[in-house]
Scaffold this motif. Sequence first.
Motif, PDB file in Angstrom:
ATOM      1  N   MET A   1       7.122   1.715   6.755  1.00 18.40           N
ATOM      2  CA  MET A   1       6.501   0.714   5.901  1.00 18.40           C
ATOM      3  C   MET A   1       7.007   0.836   4.470  1.00 18.40           C
ATOM      4  N   ARG A   2       7.222   2.058   4.021  1.00 12.14           N
ATOM      5  CA  ARG A   2       7.766   2.257   2.676  1.00 12.14           C
ATOM      6  C   ARG A   2       9.181   1.685   2.589  1.00 12.14           C
TER       7      ARG A   2
ATOM      8  N   THR B   1       0.224   7.878  -8.283  1.00 15.14           N
ATOM      9  CA  THR B   1      -0.692   8.380  -7.264  1.00 15.14           C
ATOM     10  C   THR B   1      -0.450   9.861  -6.989  1.00 15.14           C
ATOM     11  N   VAL B   2       0.790  10.224  -6.746  1.00 17.53           N
ATOM     12  CA  VAL B   2       1.120  11.591  -6.348  1.00 17.53           C
ATOM     13  C   VAL B   2       0.851  12.594  -7.462  1.00 17.53           C
TER      14      VAL B   2
ATOM     15  N   ASN C   1      10.781  -1.215   0.017  1.00 15.59           N
ATOM     16  CA  ASN C   1      11.959  -0.999  -0.828  1.00 15.59           C
ATOM     17  C   ASN C   1      13.145  -1.868  -0.443  1.00 15.59           C
ATOM     18  N   GLY C   2      12.969  -2.705   0.577  1.00 15.35           N
ATOM     19  CA  GLY C   2      14.071  -3.555   1.020  1.00 15.35           C
ATOM     20  C   GLY C   2      15.043  -2.846   1.939  1.00 15.35           C
ATOM     21  N   ASP C   3      14.667  -1.645   2.430  1.00 21.33           N
ATOM     22  CA  ASP C   3      15.557  -0.882   3.300  1.00 21.33           C
ATOM     23  C   ASP C   3      15.150  -0.980   4.764  1.00 21.33           C
TER      24      ASP C   3
ATOM     25  N   VAL D   1       0.833  -1.206   0.000  1.00 25.71           N
ATOM     26  CA  VAL D   1       0.000   0.000   0.000  1.00 25.71           C
ATOM     27  C   VAL D   1       0.866   1.253   0.000  1.00 25.71           C
ATOM     28  N   MET D   2       1.879   1.298   0.866  1.00 27.63           N
ATOM     29  CA  MET D   2       2.733   2.478   0.937  1.00 27.63           C
ATOM     30  C   MET D   2       3.541   2.660  -0.336  1.00 27.63           C
ATOM     31  N   LYS D   3       3.965   1.575  -0.953  1.00 31.17           N
ATOM     32  CA  LYS D   3       4.702   1.676  -2.211  1.00 31.17           C
ATOM     33  C   LYS D   3       3.830   2.292  -3.294  1.00 31.17           C
TER      34      LYS D   3
END
Length: 390
Positions: free
Chosen positions: A333-334, A297-298, A338-340, A288-290
């Motif tokens: 969550m983002r 979206t933006v 992103n794997g971070d 969702v955050m991604k």
Amino acid sequence: MTPPERPARADDDAYVVDTRNRPSGQRGGRPKPDADDAYVVDTRHRPPARRGGVPAADPDAEPARRPRRRRGRLVALLVGLLVLAWLAFMVWVPYNAWNDIARVDATPSGDRPTGGKGTNFLLVGSDSRQGLTEAQKKEFGATNAAGARTDSIILVHVSDSGNKPLVISLPRDSYVPIPGYRKNKINAAYALGGPKLLTATVENATGLTIDGYLEIGFGGFASVVDSLDGVDICVPFNMKDPEAGINLKKGCQTLDGHNALGFVRTRHTDPRGDLGRADRQRQFLAAVMKKAVSPGTVLVPWRYKGFADSMSRGLILGRDTTMGEALAIFQAMRSVSNGDGISATVPIADPNYTTYAGSSVKWDSAKASELFRMIKDDESLTSVPKGAGN
């Protein structure tokens, strides 16, 4: 004194005035033919005069630059105004949505854990049916539950030292002490005393101070996803659950609100039960955050505003939780998407621990205590240790 006669014009409209022998100041202005200080005035390209003595425009002259410069400045001004309007819109939308979010008292009273570094948040998914119509309850398979319970309980740690954020699931069937009550499944704390008692229970079980609280309601899951035109999820296996209202096939796909909600709710089709569901909930929130921060979206005004509005309707915040803290949760969550960031479940000793409350989840006490100590000291983690039951 008679003025000198003007020479006749040639066919090409040119004329030459020869004053080669005209000395300075000579009376009569008549030139002497043998003088060598001569000059010639060539007016072959002189533009014809208009009436009133004003010269007509020369067709060979360069076009005027002033109108072009004015047009360029006007375009630059319009572009600048559009950019300012867009920036104002980008700020106004979340600010307006923030003011519409419901608030709840989630701060425990009495003695609380002290010390610790970094910031800890409690992210809760509630199965409350508040705000759902009867048709939606039927669609989502949510007709028989009374009251409100927690479908997901997630501890989010944001480091002060630049370490990766941690997103740790606390299974809803975790068997822990509930302040003022005997041991029970952790989601019973929410049913008994709401967000305030749930926060106190998590603090008591982990030894961590909870700095902020964020809850998303049952119907909020579906509306948020639909505002994004679905989210991309890789379904790990075929999932058919009439109670959750889903029949999903294995594979990566875009889920709408209805199917995404069933994806995070079902546990009857998951061989890992509550632990598998906890993994899917973190997977879903990261997706969702991604999608929420993607250009699709933006940069699309109606989708951007639709997402913000649906979030404001579906969220409940702790009364003391600031906008910065809420953004920190979303950013964590983002980072996971992103794997971070690090995403895991608290170490488990027994996922089917028999208790008076039914089959429960027993934590691995030693590994869980060490994990929470490292979080409290804000130590760097590359992974979360797993217990024998994970």
